[in-house]
Motif scaffolding. Structure first.
Motif, short mmCIF file in Angstrom:
data_model
loop_
_atom_site.label_atom_id
_atom_site.label_comp_id
_atom_site.label_asym_id
_atom_site.label_seq_id
_atom_site.Cartn_x
_atom_site.Cartn_y
_atom_site.Cartn_z
N ARG A 73 -5.37 10.84 -7.61
CA ARG A 73 -5.88 11.42 -6.36
C ARG A 73 -7.02 10.59 -5.77
NH1 ARG A 73 -2.41 14.41 -3.68
NH2 ARG A 73 -1.23 15.62 -5.15
N GLU A 74 -7.93 10.14 -6.62
CA GLU A 74 -9.05 9.32 -6.14
C GLU A 74 -8.56 8.01 -5.54
OE1 GLU A 74 -11.87 8.91 -9.33
OE2 GLU A 74 -12.17 11.06 -9.46
N LEU A 75 -7.59 7.39 -6.19
CA LEU A 75 -7.04 6.15 -5.65
C LEU A 75 -6.30 6.39 -4.34
CD1 LEU A 75 -5.83 4.44 -8.92
CD2 LEU A 75 -7.67 3.67 -7.43
N GLN A 76 -5.60 7.50 -4.25
CA GLN A 76 -4.90 7.82 -2.99
C GLN A 76 -5.90 8.01 -1.87
OE1 GLN A 76 -2.49 11.10 -4.55
NE2 GLN A 76 -0.73 10.08 -3.62
N ASP A 77 -7.04 8.62 -2.16
CA ASP A 77 -8.06 8.82 -1.13
C ASP A 77 -8.57 7.48 -0.60
OD1 ASP A 77 -7.83 11.55 -1.34
OD2 ASP A 77 -9.62 11.80 -2.58
N ILE A 78 -8.67 6.50 -1.47
CA ILE A 78 -9.15 5.18 -1.06
C ILE A 78 -8.16 4.52 -0.10
CG2 ILE A 78 -9.56 2.82 -1.88
CD1 ILE A 78 -10.70 4.10 -4.45
N PHE A 79 -6.87 4.67 -0.36
CA PHE A 79 -5.85 4.00 0.43
C PHE A 79 -5.40 4.82 1.64
CE2 PHE A 79 -5.33 1.82 -3.69
CZ PHE A 79 -5.60 0.53 -3.25
N ILE A 111 0.83 -1.20 0.00
CA ILE A 111 0.00 0.00 0.00
C ILE A 111 0.87 1.25 0.00
CG2 ILE A 111 -1.64 1.35 1.38
CD1 ILE A 111 -2.90 -1.34 2.20
N LYS A 112 1.92 1.25 0.80
CA LYS A 112 2.84 2.40 0.83
C LYS A 112 3.52 2.58 -0.52
CE LYS A 112 3.96 2.54 5.73
NZ LYS A 112 5.01 2.42 6.74
N ASN A 113 3.92 1.48 -1.14
CA ASN A 113 4.54 1.53 -2.45
C ASN A 113 3.58 2.08 -3.50
OD1 ASN A 113 7.07 1.09 -3.42
ND2 ASN A 113 6.84 -1.10 -3.73
N ARG A 130 3.81 5.58 -5.70
CA ARG A 130 3.70 5.63 -7.16
C ARG A 130 2.57 6.55 -7.60
NH1 ARG A 130 3.19 -0.29 -8.39
NH2 ARG A 130 4.29 -0.90 -6.56
N LEU A 131 1.47 6.51 -6.90
CA LEU A 131 0.35 7.40 -7.22
C LEU A 131 0.73 8.86 -7.00
CD1 LEU A 131 -2.59 5.35 -5.69
CD2 LEU A 131 -2.18 5.78 -8.13
N GLU A 132 1.48 9.12 -5.94
CA GLU A 132 1.95 10.48 -5.69
C GLU A 132 2.86 10.96 -6.82
OE1 GLU A 132 2.16 14.12 -4.05
OE2 GLU A 132 0.86 12.49 -3.39
N ASN A 133 3.74 10.08 -7.28
CA ASN A 133 4.61 10.43 -8.41
C ASN A 133 3.81 10.73 -9.67
OD1 ASN A 133 6.97 10.22 -6.92
ND2 ASN A 133 7.35 8.11 -7.52
N LEU A 134 2.78 9.91 -9.93
CA LEU A 134 1.92 10.15 -11.10
C LEU A 134 1.20 11.48 -11.00
CD1 LEU A 134 0.26 6.67 -11.75
CD2 LEU A 134 1.75 7.93 -13.30
N SER A 135 0.67 11.80 -9.82
CA SER A 135 -0.05 13.06 -9.68
C SER A 135 0.89 14.26 -9.78
CB SER A 135 -0.86 13.10 -8.40
OG SER A 135 -0.06 13.10 -7.27
N LYS A 136 2.11 14.13 -9.27
CA LYS A 136 3.10 15.22 -9.40
C LYS A 136 3.49 15.43 -10.86
CE LYS A 136 5.29 14.97 -4.87
NZ LYS A 136 6.50 14.63 -4.13
N GLU A 137 3.70 14.34 -11.58
CA GLU A 137 4.05 14.43 -13.00
C GLU A 137 2.91 15.09 -13.78
OE1 GLU A 137 4.58 11.56 -16.89
OE2 GLU A 137 4.61 10.65 -14.92
N ALA A 138 1.69 14.64 -13.53
CA ALA A 138 0.54 15.20 -14.23
C ALA A 138 0.37 16.68 -13.90
CB ALA A 138 -0.73 14.43 -13.87
N SER A 139 0.55 17.04 -12.64
CA SER A 139 0.44 18.43 -12.22
C SER A 139 1.48 19.31 -12.91
CB SER A 139 0.59 18.52 -10.70
OG SER A 139 0.52 19.85 -10.26
N ALA A 140 2.70 18.83 -12.98
CA ALA A 140 3.78 19.59 -13.64
C ALA A 140 3.48 19.76 -15.13
CB ALA A 140 5.11 18.88 -13.45
N GLU A 141 2.99 18.72 -15.77
CA GLU A 141 2.65 18.81 -17.20
C GLU A 141 1.49 19.79 -17.42
OE1 GLU A 141 4.16 17.61 -19.94
OE2 GLU A 141 5.72 16.91 -18.57
N LEU A 142 0.50 19.76 -16.55
CA LEU A 142 -0.62 20.69 -16.67
C LEU A 142 -0.17 22.13 -16.46
CD1 LEU A 142 -3.33 18.58 -14.88
CD2 LEU A 142 -3.40 19.35 -17.26
N ASP A 143 0.73 22.35 -15.51
CA ASP A 143 1.28 23.69 -15.31
C ASP A 143 1.97 24.19 -16.59
OD1 ASP A 143 0.39 23.65 -12.70
OD2 ASP A 143 2.37 23.29 -11.82
N LYS A 144 2.73 23.30 -17.23
CA LYS A 144 3.42 23.66 -18.47
C LYS A 144 2.42 23.94 -19.59
CE LYS A 144 6.55 20.26 -18.54
NZ LYS A 144 7.56 19.37 -19.11
#
Length: 71
Positions: free
Chosen positions: A64-70, A6-8, A12-26
């Motif tokens: 984000r939705e998956l992170q909320d579940i876990f 679950i921690k792993n 990974r979900l946090e990394n995906l959301s950070k990547e997506a956020s950075a791309e959206l900012d760009k």
């Protein structure tokens, strides 16, 4: 699912959301999308930029939705 799995997954979900956020900012040139959501992409004149923004916004929301579940 074990605690370490679950921690792993959460990491990974946090990394995906950070990547997506950075791309959206760009793509948007600012962080306005964080407060108004996908409506911020309607102003993008290039259809391929809008498509990319919609893709990354979907990735961001799903992570984000998956992170909320876990949490």
């Amino acid at each position: 699912m074990s605690i370490s799995q679950i921690k792993n997954l959460n990491r990974r979900l946090e990394n995906l959301s950070k990547e997506a956020s950075a791309e959206l900012d760009k793509l948007c040139g600012n962080e306005l999308w964080k407060s108004i959501g996908f409506e911020a992409f309607d102003g993008l004149s290039d259809a391929s930029l809008r498509a990319s923004a919609n893709y990354y916004y979907g990735q961001f929301q799903t992570a984000r939705e998956l992170q909320d579940i876990f949490s």
